[in-house]
Write an enzyme that holds these catalytic residues in place. Structure first.
Site, PDB file in Angstrom:
ATOM      1  N   ASP A   1       3.394   9.681  -0.912  1.00 40.13           N
ATOM      2  CA  ASP A   1       2.022   8.519  -0.521  1.00 40.13           C
ATOM      3  C   ASP A   1       1.537   7.768  -0.455  1.00 40.13           C
ATOM      4  OD1 ASP A   1       0.374   8.067   1.437  1.00 40.13           O
ATOM      5  OD2 ASP A   1      -0.807  10.389   1.877  1.00 40.13           O
TER       6      ASP A   1
ATOM      7  N   HIS B   1       0.738  -1.027   0.116  1.00 44.58           N
ATOM      8  CA  HIS B   1      -0.171  -0.097  -0.287  1.00 44.58           C
ATOM      9  C   HIS B   1       0.792   1.401  -0.414  1.00 44.58           C
ATOM     10  CE1 HIS B   1      -4.092  -1.895   1.265  1.00 44.58           C
ATOM     11  NE2 HIS B   1      -2.933  -2.880   1.093  1.00 44.58           N
TER      12      HIS B   1
HETATM   13  P1  ADP Z   1      -3.106   6.226   5.040  1.00 45.95           P
HETATM   14  O1  ADP Z   1      -3.506   5.344   4.916  1.00 45.95           O
HETATM   15  O2  ADP Z   1      -1.402   6.822   5.168  1.00 45.95           O
HETATM   16  O3  ADP Z   1      -3.639   6.987   6.958  1.00 45.95           O
HETATM   17  P2  ADP Z   1      -4.995   7.391   3.142  1.00 45.95           P
HETATM   18  O4  ADP Z   1      -5.031   8.785   3.202  1.00 45.95           O
HETATM   19  O5  ADP Z   1      -4.834   6.369   2.399  1.00 45.95           O
HETATM   20  O6  ADP Z   1      -3.579   7.613   4.322  1.00 45.95           O
HETATM   21  O7  ADP Z   1      -6.268   6.744   4.698  1.00 45.95           O
HETATM   22  C1  ADP Z   1      -6.196   7.537   5.898  1.00 45.95           C
HETATM   23  C2  ADP Z   1      -7.623   6.543   6.073  1.00 45.95           C
HETATM   24  O8  ADP Z   1      -8.601   7.166   7.399  1.00 45.95           O
HETATM   25  C3  ADP Z   1      -9.185   7.407   5.061  1.00 45.95           C
HETATM   26  O9  ADP Z   1      -9.594   7.280   5.191  1.00 45.95           O
HETATM   27  C4  ADP Z   1      -9.974   8.237   6.400  1.00 45.95           C
HETATM   28  O10 ADP Z   1     -10.887   8.588   5.663  1.00 45.95           O
HETATM   29  C5  ADP Z   1      -9.014   8.457   7.771  1.00 45.95           C
HETATM   30  N1  ADP Z   1      -9.032   9.097   8.726  1.00 45.95           N
HETATM   31  C6  ADP Z   1      -8.211  10.241   8.673  1.00 45.95           C
HETATM   32  N2  ADP Z   1      -8.490  10.866   9.556  1.00 45.95           N
HETATM   33  C7  ADP Z   1      -9.546  10.297   9.919  1.00 45.95           C
HETATM   34  C8  ADP Z   1      -9.957  10.963  10.872  1.00 45.95           C
HETATM   35  N3  ADP Z   1      -9.375  11.665  12.293  1.00 45.95           N
HETATM   36  N4  ADP Z   1     -10.812   9.348  12.196  1.00 45.95           N
HETATM   37  C9  ADP Z   1     -11.614   8.826  11.487  1.00 45.95           C
HETATM   38  N5  ADP Z   1     -10.743   8.245  10.197  1.00 45.95           N
HETATM   39  C10 ADP Z   1      -9.756   9.195   9.628  1.00 45.95           C
HETATM   40  O1  F6P Z   2      -0.528   1.829   3.566  1.00 48.90           O
HETATM   41  C1  F6P Z   2      -0.084   2.420   5.275  1.00 48.90           C
HETATM   42  C2  F6P Z   2      -0.805   1.698   7.113  1.00 48.90           C
HETATM   43  O2  F6P Z   2       0.202   1.436   7.232  1.00 48.90           O
HETATM   44  C3  F6P Z   2      -1.677   0.842   6.628  1.00 48.90           C
HETATM   45  O3  F6P Z   2      -0.932  -0.273   7.443  1.00 48.90           O
HETATM   46  C4  F6P Z   2      -2.727   1.345   7.812  1.00 48.90           C
HETATM   47  O4  F6P Z   2      -3.804   1.368   7.436  1.00 48.90           O
HETATM   48  C5  F6P Z   2      -2.333   3.253   7.802  1.00 48.90           C
HETATM   49  O5  F6P Z   2      -1.462   3.063   6.866  1.00 48.90           O
HETATM   50  C6  F6P Z   2      -2.446   3.379   9.586  1.00 48.90           C
HETATM   51  O6  F6P Z   2      -1.286   2.394  10.269  1.00 48.90           O
HETATM   52  P1  F6P Z   2      -1.034   2.053  11.757  1.00 48.90           P
HETATM   53  O7  F6P Z   2      -2.062   0.513  11.880  1.00 48.90           O
HETATM   54  O8  F6P Z   2      -0.270   1.887  11.869  1.00 48.90           O
HETATM   55  O9  F6P Z   2      -2.364   2.879  12.609  1.00 48.90           O
END
Ligand code: ADP
Ligand code: F6P
Length: 472
Positions: free
Chosen positions: A370, A162
């Site tokens: 990202d 991912h």
């Molecule tokens: P990462 O995988 O690095 O966390 P992404 O942007 O791909 O980054 O995914 C983040 C996910 O977490 C999204 O589905 C988003 O809706 C969720 N998210 C981000 N901030 C919040 C929050 N404050 N509360 C709940 N969910 C959140």
């Molecule tokens: O791919 C990014 C990632 O490490 C995912 O495995 C996971 O959804 C997200 O970041 C949040 O990270 P963590 O599981 O460390 O809270």
């Protein structure tokens, strides 16, 4: 435990501990792209999900969630420190994100990472039926494909990364680079977010393993592993439905009111992570305020930064720096009852997020690097009104698909300032045309399309995809 013909193996189970403890188990998504993506697919699929429940010690027996059986892998305190906080999130995570933070290499973490990967592989081998498909996820479990193949040569094994997969110059720094490569190449299909990552893997396999490698296939030790790009997406239908729900529409109205009716609203939603570029964004915003290009009277920034990996020192330090900077900016430029920045360090429900996305005149998604960034796609899906502007980092995987966004280099504070102003000042026609093109794209490339494409490539026949995902 009964055996399944589809098994997902990911570091985390998609539920939080309160959901597990009170017995009334329902999908409770932990913030993060991976759980969100797989949650959308597996709701109606008979499958088993192997993962960690986020707690230390023995996991309670977890009930099924809908059609999905959960198979917890317990971690001790030492394992959480060495595998999750250590090798996964202090070595691999920063290195794979362009080393925007210095990766830490501690030799003792490796053995813990290896033994926890072995435990995940054994758990998957135990719950997978004969000739089942096992789909291993992300950088935490890079050794699992090979370990699993040794335990169960009958399985069809997929691996999906991912996060970004780095170029050789960075990957070559890893002390255990050969084992990590061999681990991934135990899969039948290695999927990435972007083609560049498959190219990086091919170069590394040639260099380190002497493999015969192209960007689509790598042959080593008599086995051929296919590789390719499968950009992950979101449950577009879920976000669109939420956006029009009466309570969410009411929340948007309330938020607009609370933020001051006439104001132009910028919104950012991130895990509190140094890859997300929050500090660069705050610097740009402070300078815009300083130079008088934006005024607290008519513009406001809402920064949601959900707590993440708080036991890792670099994350705690980042939080201190961000909160210090928000405090300084509000102290200098805010007015009574009118902060320059609304800062929220808390988890939000899906409905609250849908409301927030619709409140934004400009959504600011500016990670330094990202894998994909699903927040950008969620914002686009939530804008049923076709309005709003997206400022998006060139360094997010999503930029390859959402090319009509206002693209920016987030490392360049001047570019950030100019692009924020351009998006704030763009005419409604320009914004609407961009938004329409992006909405069209994600409607066709939603999460089911992602899973369908991956599983079709995994078994070649399309049978897996039809069985578990259904027809388009
Ligand atoms: P990462 O995988 O690095 O966390 P992404 O942007 O791909 O980054 O995914 C983040 C996910 O977490 C999204 O589905 C988003 O809706 C969720 N998210 C981000 N901030 C919040 C929050 N404050 N509360 C709940 N969910 C959140
Ligand atoms: O791919 C990014 C990632 O490490 C995912 O495995 C996971 O959804 C997200 O970041 C949040 O990270 P963590 O599981 O460390 O809270």
């Amino acid at each position: 435990m009964r055996q399944s013909s589809l098994v997902v193996v990911a570091n985390r189970l998609p539920l939080d501990d309160s959901a597990a403890r009170d017995g009334a188990c329902e999908w409770r998504r932990s913030p993060g792209g991976l759980s969100g993506a797989l949650h959308a697919i597996l709701q109606q699929t008979p499958a088993t999900w192997v993962g960690w429940d986020g707690e230390i010690g023995l996991s309670p027996r977890l009930p099924d969630i809908g059609s999905v059986r959960l198979r917890p892998v317990a971690l001790s305190a030492e394992e959480q420190a060495g595998y999750y906080e250590g090798f996964a999130n202090s070595t691999l995570w920063p290195l794979y994100h362009d080393a925007v933070q210095q990766p830490v290499f501690q030799r003792e973490w490796w053995e813990t990472y290896r033994s926890v990967n072995q435990r995940f592989a054994e758990a998957a081998a135990e719950v997978a039926g004969k000739h089942a498909a096992v789909w291993v996820q992300d950088y935490h479990l890079q050794l699992v494909p090979r370990m699993l193949r040794e335990l169960r040569p009958d399985l069809l094994i997929g691996f999906f990364m991912h996060v970004p997969f780095p170029p050789p110059e960075l990957f070559m720094q890893l002390p255990r680079r050969v084992e990590l490569l061999r681990g991934m190449l135990g899969a039948d299909l290695v999927g990435f977010q972007r083609e560049q990552a498959a190219h990086n893997l091919a170069q590394l396999a040639q260099k380190l393993l002497g493999a015969d490698a192209t960007d689509d296939a790598i042959t080593v030790g008599g086995r051929t592993v296919r590789t390719g790009a499968f950009p992950v997406s979101i449950d577009v239908g879920e976000m669109r439905a939420l956006a029009t729900r009466p309570d969410v529409v009411a929340q948007v109205k309330q938020l607009r009111h609370d933020l001051g009716e006439a104001k132009r609203v910028l919104v950012s939603v991130d895990r509190l992570d140094y890859t997300k570029g929050i500090e660069h964004r705050l610097t740009a915003y402070r300078e815009l305020l300083r130079d008088g290009h934006v005024k607290v009277r008519d513009t406001v920034l809402v920064q949601v930064a959900v707590p993440s990996r708080e036991r890792v020192e670099s994350y705690r330090d980042l939080r201190d720096r961000i909160e210090g900077e928000v405090g300084r900016i509000n102290g200098e430029y805010g007015r009574v009852g009118e902060p320059a920045i609304h800062y929220l360090n808390q988890p939000f429900s899906r409905a609250q997020l849908a409301a927030l996305y619709q409140t934004a005149d400009v959504m600011v998604v500016t990670p330094l690097r990202d894998g994909m960034n699903l927040v950008a796609k969620e914002f686009v899906a939530a804008r049923e009104d076709g309005a709003g502007a997206l400022v998006l980092s060139e360094f997010a995987g999503a930029a390859a698909e959402l090319s009509q966004a206002y693209l920016v280099n987030p490392h360049d504070v001047d570019d950030l300032k100019q692009t924020l102003l351009r998006a704030l000042e763009a005419g409604p026609e320009d914004r609407a045309a961009r938004m329409e093109a992006m909405r069209r794209h994600i409607a066709e490339h939603d999460i089911l399309a992602w899973a369908r494409a991956y599983l079709t490539e995994l078994d070649h026949t399309g049978r897996l995809a039809r069985r578990f995902i259904g027809r388009p």
